[in-house]
Design a protein around this motif. Structure first.
Motif, mmCIF file in Angstrom:
data_model
loop_
_atom_site.group_PDB
_atom_site.id
_atom_site.type_symbol
_atom_site.label_atom_id
_atom_site.label_comp_id
_atom_site.label_asym_id
_atom_site.label_seq_id
_atom_site.Cartn_x
_atom_site.Cartn_y
_atom_site.Cartn_z
ATOM 1 N N ASP A 30 0.831 -1.210 0.000
ATOM 2 C CA ASP A 30 0.000 0.000 0.000
ATOM 3 C C ASP A 30 0.864 1.257 0.000
ATOM 4 O OD1 ASP A 30 -2.281 -1.541 0.007
ATOM 5 O OD2 ASP A 30 -2.761 -1.203 2.120
ATOM 6 N N LEU A 31 1.945 1.246 0.759
ATOM 7 C CA LEU A 31 2.854 2.393 0.779
ATOM 8 C C LEU A 31 3.433 2.637 -0.607
ATOM 9 C CD1 LEU A 31 4.709 2.059 4.177
ATOM 10 C CD2 LEU A 31 3.609 4.130 3.311
ATOM 11 N N LEU A 35 2.896 6.064 -2.578
ATOM 12 C CA LEU A 35 4.078 6.851 -2.957
ATOM 13 C C LEU A 35 4.075 7.124 -4.452
ATOM 14 C CD1 LEU A 35 6.686 5.123 -0.654
ATOM 15 C CD2 LEU A 35 6.055 7.551 -0.568
ATOM 16 N N SER A 36 3.648 6.141 -5.220
ATOM 17 C CA SER A 36 3.530 6.330 -6.667
ATOM 18 C C SER A 36 2.437 7.366 -6.985
ATOM 19 C CB SER A 36 3.205 4.991 -7.334
ATOM 20 O OG SER A 36 3.026 5.156 -8.713
ATOM 21 N N ALA A 37 1.322 7.276 -6.288
ATOM 22 C CA ALA A 37 0.239 8.246 -6.472
ATOM 23 C C ALA A 37 0.701 9.646 -6.092
ATOM 24 C CB ALA A 37 -0.981 7.850 -5.631
ATOM 25 N N LEU A 38 1.518 9.729 -5.070
ATOM 26 C CA LEU A 38 2.075 11.005 -4.619
ATOM 27 C C LEU A 38 2.933 11.625 -5.727
ATOM 28 C CD1 LEU A 38 3.459 11.357 -1.070
ATOM 29 C CD2 LEU A 38 4.579 12.505 -2.920
ATOM 30 N N GLU A 39 3.771 10.821 -6.345
ATOM 31 C CA GLU A 39 4.615 11.312 -7.435
ATOM 32 C C GLU A 39 3.778 11.776 -8.626
ATOM 33 O OE1 GLU A 39 7.951 8.872 -8.566
ATOM 34 O OE2 GLU A 39 8.234 8.236 -6.490
ATOM 35 N N GLU A 40 2.773 10.994 -8.978
ATOM 36 C CA GLU A 40 1.903 11.358 -10.100
ATOM 37 C C GLU A 40 1.144 12.658 -9.814
ATOM 38 O OE1 GLU A 40 1.533 10.150 -13.225
ATOM 39 O OE2 GLU A 40 3.297 8.972 -12.690
ATOM 40 N N ALA A 41 0.632 12.794 -8.608
ATOM 41 C CA ALA A 41 -0.097 14.014 -8.244
ATOM 42 C C ALA A 41 0.831 15.221 -8.271
ATOM 43 C CB ALA A 41 -0.735 13.854 -6.863
ATOM 44 N N GLY A 45 0.328 18.373 -10.704
ATOM 45 C CA GLY A 45 -0.088 19.556 -9.953
ATOM 46 C C GLY A 45 -1.451 19.421 -9.288
ATOM 47 N N GLN A 46 -1.850 18.203 -8.990
ATOM 48 C CA GLN A 46 -3.144 17.965 -8.339
ATOM 49 C C GLN A 46 -2.928 17.956 -6.831
ATOM 50 O OE1 GLN A 46 -4.077 14.242 -10.281
ATOM 51 N NE2 GLN A 46 -5.523 15.282 -11.642
ATOM 52 N N TYR A 47 -3.038 19.132 -6.225
ATOM 53 C CA TYR A 47 -2.677 19.274 -4.818
ATOM 54 C C TYR A 47 -3.640 18.586 -3.856
ATOM 55 C CZ TYR A 47 1.184 22.136 -6.204
ATOM 56 O OH TYR A 47 2.353 22.549 -6.769
ATOM 57 N N GLY A 48 -4.908 18.498 -4.206
ATOM 58 C CA GLY A 48 -5.844 17.762 -3.356
ATOM 59 C C GLY A 48 -5.475 16.288 -3.303
ATOM 60 N N LYS A 49 -5.188 15.727 -4.460
ATOM 61 C CA LYS A 49 -4.779 14.328 -4.555
ATOM 62 C C LYS A 49 -3.436 14.118 -3.845
ATOM 63 C CE LYS A 49 -5.609 11.211 -8.270
ATOM 64 N NZ LYS A 49 -5.538 10.953 -9.711
ATOM 65 N N LEU A 50 -2.557 15.086 -3.981
ATOM 66 C CA LEU A 50 -1.249 15.021 -3.349
ATOM 67 C C LEU A 50 -1.382 14.983 -1.826
ATOM 68 C CD1 LEU A 50 1.843 15.111 -3.483
ATOM 69 C CD2 LEU A 50 1.674 17.583 -3.735
ATOM 70 N N ARG A 51 -2.205 15.857 -1.283
ATOM 71 C CA ARG A 51 -2.415 15.886 0.170
ATOM 72 C C ARG A 51 -3.011 14.572 0.676
ATOM 73 N NH1 ARG A 51 -1.875 21.005 2.405
ATOM 74 N NH2 ARG A 51 -1.792 22.694 0.893
ATOM 75 N N ARG A 52 -3.962 14.010 -0.082
ATOM 76 C CA ARG A 52 -4.564 12.727 0.322
ATOM 77 C C ARG A 52 -3.523 11.613 0.298
ATOM 78 N NH1 ARG A 52 -8.679 14.947 -2.709
ATOM 79 N NH2 ARG A 52 -8.141 13.754 -4.575
ATOM 80 N N ALA A 53 -2.690 11.600 -0.732
ATOM 81 C CA ALA A 53 -1.646 10.570 -0.825
ATOM 82 C C ALA A 53 -0.654 10.702 0.330
ATOM 83 C CB ALA A 53 -0.925 10.660 -2.176
ATOM 84 N N ILE A 54 -0.294 11.932 0.674
ATOM 85 C CA ILE A 54 0.623 12.154 1.797
ATOM 86 C C ILE A 54 -0.011 11.662 3.092
ATOM 87 C CG2 ILE A 54 1.784 13.900 3.210
ATOM 88 C CD1 ILE A 54 2.079 15.555 0.583
ATOM 89 N N ALA A 55 -1.285 11.954 3.295
ATOM 90 C CA ALA A 55 -1.981 11.505 4.510
ATOM 91 C C ALA A 55 -1.988 9.974 4.586
ATOM 92 C CB ALA A 55 -3.403 12.050 4.545
ATOM 93 N N GLU A 56 -2.216 9.314 3.466
ATOM 94 C CA GLU A 56 -2.203 7.849 3.431
ATOM 95 C C GLU A 56 -0.811 7.303 3.748
ATOM 96 O OE1 GLU A 56 -4.574 5.556 3.122
ATOM 97 O OE2 GLU A 56 -6.155 7.057 2.946
#
Length: 114
Positions: A30-31, A35-41, A45-56
């Protein structure tokens, strides 16, 4: 890099060897996904998605005692909030390095590589 081995001891005590190894394996997978989703976001430049990925990432890393990863992910949130793109890029790179070492270490400690 900092690893809270006490967290792993608790997992093994509560779940037994097989259960703890299943949880650790699932968490590592899952990590890697988040982490991959974080890089893609970040790239898109999708900051909402980025914040959610960081929280996860923070939540999952905490489950298996990856203290450095949690701390660095928190630093990344601060960079995003501050709008500092240079610091964000540097912390993203640091998070990648920490993730690589941390996931390998927790994998090895959990005897999941054999």
């Amino acid at each position: 890099m900092s690893l809270d081995t006490a967290r792993l001891v608790v997992l093994y005590a509560e779940l037994g060897q097989d259960g703890a190894e299943r949880v650790i394996c699932a968490t590592v997978e899952d990590l890697a996904f988040h982490l991959s989703a974080l890089e893609e976001a970040t790239k898109s430049g999708q900051y909402g998605k980025l914040r959610r990925a960081i929280a996860e990432v923070m939540e999952l890393a905490e489950q298996v005692g990856l203290v450095s990863m949690v701390s660095t992910a928190r630093d990344l949130l601060e960079c995003i909030s501050g709008g500092d793109a240079v610091a964000q890029a540097a912390v993203m790179a640091r998070l990648g390095r920490i993730a690589e070492r941390s996931l390998t270490e927790v994998w090895d400690i959990g005897n999941l590589s054999s």
